[in-house]
Write a protein that holds these residues in place. Structure first.
Motif, PDB file in Angstrom:
ATOM      1  N   ASP A 365      10.781 134.355  88.540  1.00  0.00           N
ATOM      2  CA  ASP A 365       9.065 134.341  88.230  1.00  0.00           C
ATOM      3  C   ASP A 365       8.389 135.434  87.683  1.00  0.00           C
ATOM      4  O   ASP A 365       8.847 136.314  87.833  1.00  0.00           O
ATOM      5  N   VAL A 366       8.145 134.832  85.997  1.00  0.00           N
ATOM      6  CA  VAL A 366       7.633 136.560  85.426  1.00  0.00           C
ATOM      7  C   VAL A 366       6.736 137.436  86.134  1.00  0.00           C
ATOM      8  O   VAL A 366       6.811 138.501  86.547  1.00  0.00           O
ATOM      9  N   THR A 367       5.810 137.247  86.950  1.00  0.00           N
ATOM     10  CA  THR A 367       4.867 137.923  87.446  1.00  0.00           C
ATOM     11  C   THR A 367       5.549 138.535  88.671  1.00  0.00           C
ATOM     12  O   THR A 367       5.599 140.337  88.948  1.00  0.00           O
ATOM     13  N   ARG A 427      -5.738 130.397  77.558  1.00  0.00           N
ATOM     14  CA  ARG A 427      -5.164 129.625  78.204  1.00  0.00           C
ATOM     15  C   ARG A 427      -4.168 129.941  79.042  1.00  0.00           C
ATOM     16  O   ARG A 427      -3.164 128.656  79.203  1.00  0.00           O
ATOM     17  N   THR A 428      -3.667 129.194  77.092  1.00  0.00           N
ATOM     18  CA  THR A 428      -1.798 128.926  77.096  1.00  0.00           C
ATOM     19  C   THR A 428      -0.841 129.561  77.044  1.00  0.00           C
ATOM     20  O   THR A 428      -0.490 129.860  77.848  1.00  0.00           O
ATOM     21  N   LEU A 429      -1.767 130.825  77.023  1.00  0.00           N
ATOM     22  CA  LEU A 429      -0.734 132.459  77.556  1.00  0.00           C
ATOM     23  C   LEU A 429      -0.609 132.662  78.439  1.00  0.00           C
ATOM     24  O   LEU A 429       0.259 132.497  79.756  1.00  0.00           O
ATOM     25  N   CYS A 430      -1.696 131.648  79.510  1.00  0.00           N
ATOM     26  CA  CYS A 430      -2.011 131.643  81.235  1.00  0.00           C
ATOM     27  C   CYS A 430      -0.480 131.091  81.422  1.00  0.00           C
ATOM     28  O   CYS A 430      -0.039 131.153  82.838  1.00  0.00           O
ATOM     29  N   ALA A 431      -0.720 130.273  80.921  1.00  0.00           N
ATOM     30  CA  ALA A 431       0.034 128.564  81.876  1.00  0.00           C
ATOM     31  C   ALA A 431       1.344 129.405  81.330  1.00  0.00           C
ATOM     32  O   ALA A 431       2.462 128.347  82.795  1.00  0.00           O
ATOM     33  N   TRP A 432       1.700 129.605  80.369  1.00  0.00           N
ATOM     34  CA  TRP A 432       3.194 129.881  79.921  1.00  0.00           C
ATOM     35  C   TRP A 432       3.175 131.105  80.487  1.00  0.00           C
ATOM     36  O   TRP A 432       4.663 131.079  81.067  1.00  0.00           O
ATOM     37  N   ILE A 433       2.549 131.808  81.136  1.00  0.00           N
ATOM     38  CA  ILE A 433       3.588 132.837  81.783  1.00  0.00           C
ATOM     39  C   ILE A 433       3.296 132.733  83.633  1.00  0.00           C
ATOM     40  O   ILE A 433       4.808 132.940  84.093  1.00  0.00           O
ATOM     41  N   ALA A 434       2.371 131.071  84.236  1.00  0.00           N
ATOM     42  CA  ALA A 434       2.591 130.735  84.618  1.00  0.00           C
ATOM     43  C   ALA A 434       4.053 130.086  85.182  1.00  0.00           C
ATOM     44  O   ALA A 434       4.572 129.564  85.777  1.00  0.00           O
ATOM     45  N   ALA A 435       4.450 129.141  83.524  1.00  0.00           N
ATOM     46  CA  ALA A 435       5.570 128.525  84.116  1.00  0.00           C
ATOM     47  C   ALA A 435       6.409 128.907  83.927  1.00  0.00           C
ATOM     48  O   ALA A 435       8.099 129.055  83.746  1.00  0.00           O
ATOM     49  N   GLY A 436       6.856 130.448  83.984  1.00  0.00           N
ATOM     50  CA  GLY A 436       7.995 132.076  83.825  1.00  0.00           C
ATOM     51  C   GLY A 436       8.586 131.759  82.754  1.00  0.00           C
ATOM     52  O   GLY A 436       9.567 131.900  82.510  1.00  0.00           O
ATOM     53  N   ASN A 438       8.523 129.346  80.242  1.00  0.00           N
ATOM     54  CA  ASN A 438       9.287 127.807  80.084  1.00  0.00           C
ATOM     55  C   ASN A 438       7.678 127.451  79.030  1.00  0.00           C
ATOM     56  O   ASN A 438       7.315 126.849  79.643  1.00  0.00           O
ATOM     57  N   ALA A 439       8.575 127.169  77.516  1.00  0.00           N
ATOM     58  CA  ALA A 439       7.104 126.557  76.890  1.00  0.00           C
ATOM     59  C   ALA A 439       7.646 125.407  77.066  1.00  0.00           C
ATOM     60  O   ALA A 439       6.472 124.476  77.296  1.00  0.00           O
ATOM     61  N   GLU A 440       8.140 124.655  77.821  1.00  0.00           N
ATOM     62  CA  GLU A 440       8.307 122.849  77.885  1.00  0.00           C
ATOM     63  C   GLU A 440       7.657 122.827  79.048  1.00  0.00           C
ATOM     64  O   GLU A 440       6.611 122.115  79.302  1.00  0.00           O
ATOM     65  N   ARG A 441       8.180 124.102  79.870  1.00  0.00           N
ATOM     66  CA  ARG A 441       6.986 123.431  81.123  1.00  0.00           C
ATOM     67  C   ARG A 441       4.985 123.797  81.072  1.00  0.00           C
ATOM     68  O   ARG A 441       4.555 122.964  81.576  1.00  0.00           O
ATOM     69  N   ALA A 442       5.036 125.022  79.852  1.00  0.00           N
ATOM     70  CA  ALA A 442       3.919 125.137  80.438  1.00  0.00           C
ATOM     71  C   ALA A 442       3.468 124.097  79.391  1.00  0.00           C
ATOM     72  O   ALA A 442       1.821 123.512  79.533  1.00  0.00           O
ATOM     73  N   ALA A 443       3.845 123.465  78.404  1.00  0.00           N
ATOM     74  CA  ALA A 443       3.018 122.441  77.834  1.00  0.00           C
ATOM     75  C   ALA A 443       2.703 120.815  78.460  1.00  0.00           C
ATOM     76  O   ALA A 443       1.835 120.425  77.815  1.00  0.00           O
ATOM     77  N   HIS A 449       2.232 119.837  72.954  1.00  0.00           N
ATOM     78  CA  HIS A 449       3.405 120.123  72.401  1.00  0.00           C
ATOM     79  C   HIS A 449       3.748 120.691  72.726  1.00  0.00           C
ATOM     80  O   HIS A 449       3.672 122.515  72.689  1.00  0.00           O
ATOM     81  N   ALA A 450       5.357 121.524  73.482  1.00  0.00           N
ATOM     82  CA  ALA A 450       5.557 122.598  73.310  1.00  0.00           C
ATOM     83  C   ALA A 450       5.627 123.857  72.051  1.00  0.00           C
ATOM     84  O   ALA A 450       5.644 124.750  72.440  1.00  0.00           O
ATOM     85  N   GLN A 451       5.516 123.337  71.261  1.00  0.00           N
ATOM     86  CA  GLN A 451       5.638 123.703  69.998  1.00  0.00           C
ATOM     87  C   GLN A 451       4.259 125.038  69.839  1.00  0.00           C
ATOM     88  O   GLN A 451       4.367 125.708  70.015  1.00  0.00           O
ATOM     89  N   THR A 452       3.009 124.014  70.144  1.00  0.00           N
ATOM     90  CA  THR A 452       1.530 124.531  70.519  1.00  0.00           C
ATOM     91  C   THR A 452       1.929 125.447  70.913  1.00  0.00           C
ATOM     92  O   THR A 452       1.239 126.589  70.896  1.00  0.00           O
ATOM     93  N   VAL A 453       2.825 125.635  72.492  1.00  0.00           N
ATOM     94  CA  VAL A 453       2.603 126.936  73.065  1.00  0.00           C
ATOM     95  C   VAL A 453       3.424 127.548  72.865  1.00  0.00           C
ATOM     96  O   VAL A 453       2.272 128.985  72.389  1.00  0.00           O
ATOM     97  N   ARG A 454       4.453 127.593  71.950  1.00  0.00           N
ATOM     98  CA  ARG A 454       4.867 129.486  70.962  1.00  0.00           C
ATOM     99  C   ARG A 454       4.111 129.696  70.319  1.00  0.00           C
ATOM    100  O   ARG A 454       4.472 130.461  70.061  1.00  0.00           O
ATOM    101  N   GLU A 455       3.373 128.438  69.029  1.00  0.00           N
ATOM    102  CA  GLU A 455       2.152 128.816  68.811  1.00  0.00           C
ATOM    103  C   GLU A 455       1.297 130.098  68.483  1.00  0.00           C
ATOM    104  O   GLU A 455       1.146 131.169  68.342  1.00  0.00           O
ATOM    105  N   HIS A 456       0.710 129.264  69.837  1.00  0.00           N
ATOM    106  CA  HIS A 456       0.084 130.203  70.850  1.00  0.00           C
ATOM    107  C   HIS A 456       0.212 131.601  70.991  1.00  0.00           C
ATOM    108  O   HIS A 456       0.148 132.398  70.818  1.00  0.00           O
ATOM    109  N   VAL A 457       1.493 131.863  71.963  1.00  0.00           N
ATOM    110  CA  VAL A 457       1.876 132.322  72.607  1.00  0.00           C
ATOM    111  C   VAL A 457       1.945 133.863  71.035  1.00  0.00           C
ATOM    112  O   VAL A 457       2.023 134.981  70.857  1.00  0.00           O
TER     113      VAL A 457
END
Length: 496
Positions: A365-367, A427-436, A438-443, A449-457
């Motif tokens: 867990d990242v937090t 919002r994407t960054l917060c979801a990505w952190i909450a997902a540890g 992991n771009a796929e889980r955040a997506a 798409h997971a690539q969208t999460v990575r691009e946002h981060v």
């Protein structure tokens, strides 16, 4: 047998009478041709014979194995005789003793026709060339072993500093580099080049610093050279070196105590990421506002002591080992942490799992990682020169520390930088952190798409001026900002 002076005079005469073979033989002494096996093969072809080179034990080193009289070979190996010759069974054989630091060698030449003066001289001078080549190789090998041992010693000193064992590091360094670590503070620099150029870069760092700094080939990153120096002049010396070489970059830490070498190393790596985009190819870690500096020091120390209290029952050495490993393990991957500390990655994982269990933490867990990192960071940075916090003293807990107006203002300003992005990067960054992370889980949670999460981060990094995709201090500060504004749930620790 030909004496040394006679051999030189004879070589001079033969070089005039037979310039072709003399030039060919001397050619084997040039840097590109120093191969004893090639010299023995050349001798066999030139003398129209079979030739071999073996040690006193009979091990064939070059050429073709020949049937030789063992007692005669033993006499040559022991030094009782320097050369021998005999004929029989239609063969004419010459043996020559060749001196060597680790034991004599025996050169044997066998041919069907008798040895004339010309062929005898070729054998004699070839033996001299082989002796020179063997001696040069032994000297080069000894030099390489010495350089390797010295490099290993430097790495051992760095590893001791990384786990805060400054006393042992000073003792090891004092033998070869007196005064190197006598200072209380130092800077850490990381110089980056192509991996193939790293050895040359390390040698130039040693020359540039006049060996008044600890220069280590990074065990984790093939293109990195780590420099730990207590001298202010080192920064300028390394900058001059970087200016001379294209595609070479320099990152430096702020001044830290030797016990904070691991912290300084992380700062230098962070600065190196900035240096890659600067015209002068250098950067020093920026002392920006860190959230722990905005918290009440006494309350923070008390909270950190409570979080780490489960480890207090351990023997001092074991506790220090676990904490040092965990500090590095939260900054870098297990593989790189293992290389820096000189242990296996399984050892790193086992130590961190032990800390997880004792603290009631989940490092997936990242937090949780961010909160434990804050406690460890407080212990090494805020307790330096101060009394440790009292675990029994009243403390507002993590929630109270993050609820202070200074921390809240810092967090809102930091995350507010993302508000101007219409893609809702925050919002994407917060979801990505909450997902540890992991771009796929955040997506999946966001329906993108997971690539969208990575691009946002990735796009948030320059806005926040922090590296996010690589776990470490930068990411953990952003996590604390989300915790402070209530965007993320606070993790539960045993005593947190």
């Amino acid at each position: 047998m030909t004496g040394h002076r006679d051999g030189i005079r004879q070589a001079q005469r033969e070089a005039g009478e037979h310039p072709a073979w003399a030039r060919e033989l001397l050619g084997h002494l040039r840097p590109g041709g120093r191969d004893v096996r090639r010299v023995v093969d050349w001798l066999a072809a030139t003398a129209d014979a079979e030739a071999s080179l073996q040690d006193a034990a009979g091990t064939l080193l070059a050429g073709t194995r020949l049937p030789l009289d063992e007692s005669l070979v033993a006499d040559l190996g022991s030094g009782r005789i320097a050369s021998a010759a005999w004929e029989g069974e239609g063969r004419h054989v010459r043996l020559v003793r060749i001196g060597h630091p680790s034991g004599a060698r025996v050169l044997a030449v066998s041919r069907e026709t008798p040895f004339d003066r010309h062929t005898s001289d070729v054998v004699t001078h070839t033996a001299q060339v082989i002796e020179l080549l063997l001696t040069a190789h032994e000297t080069a090998t000894a030099g390489h072993r010495l350089r390797r041992a010295t490099a290993d010693l430097r790495l051992a000193i760095l590893q001791l500093l990384m786990v805060e064992d400054t006393v042992a590091a000073r003792r090891v360094a004092a033998g070869l580099w007196p005064g190197l670590l006598d200072a209380d503070t130092a800077c850490v620099y990381v110089v980056e080049s192509a991996p193939a150029l790293r050895d040359r870069l390390a040698a130039e760092c040693l020359d540039a610093t006049r060996e008044e700094a600890l220069v280590v080939r990074c065990p984790a990153m093939d293109g990195h050279v780590i420099v730990v120096s207590p001298r202010e002049a080192t920064a300028g010396e390394l900058r001059s070196l970087v200016e001379r070489h294209p595609d070479t970059f320099l990152g430096g830490s702020v001044w830290q105590s030797l016990a904070r070498t691991a912290t300084a190393y992380g700062q230098a790596v962070s600065a190196l990421a900035v240096a890659r985009f600067r015209a002068d190819k250098t950067a020093v870690y920026a002392e920006r506002t860190h959230p722990e500096r905005l918290m009440d020091p006494a309350a923070l120390r008390g909270w950190a002591a409570r979080v780490l209290r489960p480890l207090d029952a351990l023997p001092h050495h074991t506790r220090a080992e676990l904490l040092a490993t965990t500090r590095l393990g939260l900054e870098f991957t297990a593989v790189n942490t293992a290389k820096v500390l000189g242990v296996s990655r399984n050892t790193v994982r086992a130590r961190m799992e032990r800390v997880e269990t004792m603290l009631g933490a989940d490092f997936d867990d990242v937090t949780t990682r961010a909160v434990v990192h804050l406690a460890l960071h407080t212990q090494i940075n805020l307790l330096d020169g101060q009394a440790a916090g009292d675990p029994a003293a009243p403390s507002p807990g993590l929630a109270g520390l993050l609820a202070g107006p200074a921390v809240g203002g810092w967090a809102r300003e930091l995350l507010g930088r993302l508000e101007g992005d219409t893609r809702n990067v925050r919002r994407t960054l917060c979801a990505w952190i909450a997902a540890g992370g992991n771009a796929e889980r955040a997506a999946r949670s966001l329906g993108v798409h997971a690539q969208t999460v990575r691009e946002h981060v990735r796009s948030a990094e320059p806005v926040l001026e922090r590296q996010l995709l690589a776990a470490g201090t930068d990411l953990y500060e952003v996590v604390l900002a989300h915790l402070a504004v209530g965007d993320l749930e606070q993790p539960v620790l045993t005593d947190g």
